[in-house]
Write an enzyme that holds these catalytic residues in place. Sequence first.
Site, mmCIF file in Angstrom:
data_model
loop_
_atom_site.group_PDB
_atom_site.id
_atom_site.type_symbol
_atom_site.label_atom_id
_atom_site.label_comp_id
_atom_site.label_asym_id
_atom_site.label_seq_id
_atom_site.Cartn_x
_atom_site.Cartn_y
_atom_site.Cartn_z
ATOM 1 N N ARG A 221 -3.857 16.272 39.731
ATOM 2 C CA ARG A 221 -3.669 15.005 40.433
ATOM 3 C C ARG A 221 -2.252 14.475 40.228
ATOM 4 O O ARG A 221 -1.680 14.612 39.148
ATOM 5 C CB ARG A 221 -4.684 13.952 39.945
ATOM 6 C CG ARG A 221 -6.119 14.404 39.996
ATOM 7 C CD ARG A 221 -7.062 13.347 39.459
ATOM 8 N NE ARG A 221 -7.212 12.235 40.389
ATOM 9 C CZ ARG A 221 -7.816 11.096 40.074
ATOM 10 N NH1 ARG A 221 -8.276 10.896 38.856
ATOM 11 N NH2 ARG A 221 -7.942 10.146 40.973
ATOM 12 N N GLY B 157 -2.973 7.234 47.798
ATOM 13 C CA GLY B 157 -3.203 8.166 48.883
ATOM 14 C C GLY B 157 -1.962 8.842 49.440
ATOM 15 O O GLY B 157 -2.061 9.654 50.357
#
Length: 905
Positions: free
Chosen positions: A97, A106
């Site tokens: 991530r 996002g």
Amino acid sequence: MSENKDLPKFVYDFTEGNKNLKDLLGGKGANLAEMTNLGLPVPPGFTITTEACKVYLASGEAPEALRAEVSAYLEALEQKMGKKLGQADDPLLVSVRSGAKFSMPGMMDTVLNIGLSDKSVTGLAKQVGGDERFAWDSYRRLIQMFGKTVLGVDGDLFEEALEEAKQAKKVVFDTDLEAADLKKLVKRFKKIVSDRAGRDFPQDPREQMDLAINAVFDSWNTDRAKLYRRQERIPGDLGTAVNICSMVFGNLGPDSGTGVAFTRDPASGHQGVYGDYLQNAQGEDVVAGIRNTVPLADLEGIDKTSYDQLMQIMETLETHYKDLCDIEFTIERGQLWMLQTRVGKRTAGAAFRIATQLVDQGLIDEAEALQRVNGAQLAQLMFPRFDDEAKTEKLGRGIAASPGAAVGKAVFDSYTAVKWSRSGEKVILIRRETNPDDLNGMIAAEGILTSRGGKTSHAAVVARGMGKTCVCGAEELEVDTKRRRMTAPGGIVIEEGDVVSIDGSTGKVYLGEVPVVPSPVVEYFEGRMHAGADDANELVAAVHRIMAYADRVRRLRVRANADNAEDALRARRFGAQGIGLCRTEHMFLGERREMVEKLILADTDDEREAALATLLPLQKADFIELFEAMDGLPVTVRLLDPPLHEFLPDITELSVRVALAESRKDANENDLRLLQAVHKLHEQNPMLGLRGVRLGLVIPGLFAMQVRAIAEAVAQRKNAKGDPRAEIMIPLVGTVQELEIVRDEAVLVIAEVEAATGTKLKLTIGTMIELPRAALTAGQIAEAAEFFSFGTNDLTQTVWGFSRDDVEASFFTAYLEKGIFGVSPFETIDRDGVGALVRSACEAGRATRPDLKLGVCGEHGGDPESVHFFHEVGLDYVSCSPFRIPVARLEAGRAAAQASASDSR
């Protein structure tokens, strides 16, 4: 974990970091480390630093030492978990991530379930009691995310295949697909990858992880990430960290799930249980809004043990961070895991409420509360809201995700939103759910409406960060993006181009344009609403408290740009401490234009004196009204500044009129004379021509008339027991000699008025610094000036060589998109260029005249970031338009509080 202390350390275990290492570990990594240190249930993992990303972005390759370091930390993680990455019979799976210093929701990439392959998928099923459906669902998710994120495959191809699988099964949700369906889907996904990426999906788990790490690094410079950084003014050289975290699974059945929680409502600031929960799902499902969630409060009935634990953790985190926290969590078969926390984005109203709540709870002091809000948020609170009394046609209602009153034409894709917006249309972007690729359209739109998702969906989080109105999860509205229409209950169809109104404070959606009324915050500033403690006035009370503290601590005074008594009185209600710019040219518009025309066309001294005599009493009356409105406060009057062409007829129109009259043989003598004068005075570049001090030197008596009107008005107000405090400002000075000539004439006129009225007058005389030469010779100019007021609009034009009226429409958009500008230099002061001249002029001016008063009267005076610069360089005041006064007051307080905190450190 490197033994060589001379080598840079590129990897940190979650047990090694803390929340203060955001520059190095990014926000996500630093906060995962902090939660680990607090003893909260965080899945084990490690973080690759932003320094590694910077090396990768600069060279195109990861640092040479990184692979070995990652291997060492991965081996330690495998030992801790008792399984190896992707091993066939008992695989360790990890997520990869992104995590920049500043939250960019996002905008960058994430890949879950790294380590799954054709061999390990069966081993994963064995781990969870033979649940093949779960294992194959996790595998299809990996191929889908990896294919899109890492290999650049069009994500719509996977979505279409998934939709076709559901249609073939005649089901609505992904969760209704069985193991056999998912096996077929995995096979199809793998074919999509091989067809579109030109390679097979990698079966080696370490190759998956390394490619995913590089993809996260690359995502720092995607178009959407760069656009978001420009929008939020995030520096482009920070890079992103990469977080490698052992997977926990929320998609193991009804006793598992994933959610996002807020310690307070990010829309209103109210305390309570806020967030979304989705059973049998992974984290991306919530923020993507692909299935509508249930409110977080429902978790208490689904899994009370996990709910109670989560509530305790939320209280711990808010107390520890002393702020609203945004939390991502997963429940795996009744075990709660914390996947992320950060200081949560919030609406403007929530920011003010939360800041004062935290003061009342003793978590922060007033100085810190002032830092928790900003001028941009205050400006949002001053925008109008929908009129509750207006007749409306309600279409539906969703979740109030980000407040405001937005009206515009319905559009159903980002391209159209941008295209129509650039043509001057106001638009509302309508989607089933938004994704990061919609960022351009979200920026262009007045507001965002989605039929799916909740307060934690992509649309909601990004809209709140940008201060955009947003309504999410309006399920009763059927959005058909392909046919470009939305259907409301009762069969009402909204086609693209139809006007809709959305209320981000209530979640209501209306057909057509709903009228707006003033914001209660504006009513408060204008004295029409008092700050009370009841719920209706809660926001106003919070604003009042923070503004009061800002006013107590700020050093910069705030004045207004105002040219008449009405504007002056409004500015005074908004808290103005005087007028920093009265533009006298605005007093010569309308009927008076002809009088100025006569002055310009005068051929003899008598004609000129007659024209000036006509203007004098009118100017005097103007100033009397202004001084009365601002009694007891300084009023800086700028002598006539604009180019002469603004007072003369358009040369083309006048030429046509004269030519037509001559063709009819009825030429007007006055028009002929006027045309000759216009030709004589015509300039190719009037903004750099006969204006400002040059005008006063070329037209005898013009400035003397204005000075006399000011002096007589001051005398009359003093005799009426008023307290006028006039300052005379001479514009566009480039050399001290210009200023000395006008100043000497003004001093004589003032002496004459004193003698004629028997009134002692104290009028200060200063100048605008709006030319580079004036800034560079400020030490000389200060010998003849009692104050400087920086005209940063013209100074920006002349330093950059920009014509503001032309360049903003012609090439500024390209400059912003290419990153040449982070923001327009006309919006926020250019510190390195224009700012350097301002700073040096301040230093040189005060070296000559230590008591020199310094101010700014360009539009930068109301810009939050610029106000901080003006505090730094030692200005005495900023001046801005009346509506921006509260923003300038707040930012002046914030600048002082920041400086004080810095000094104390």
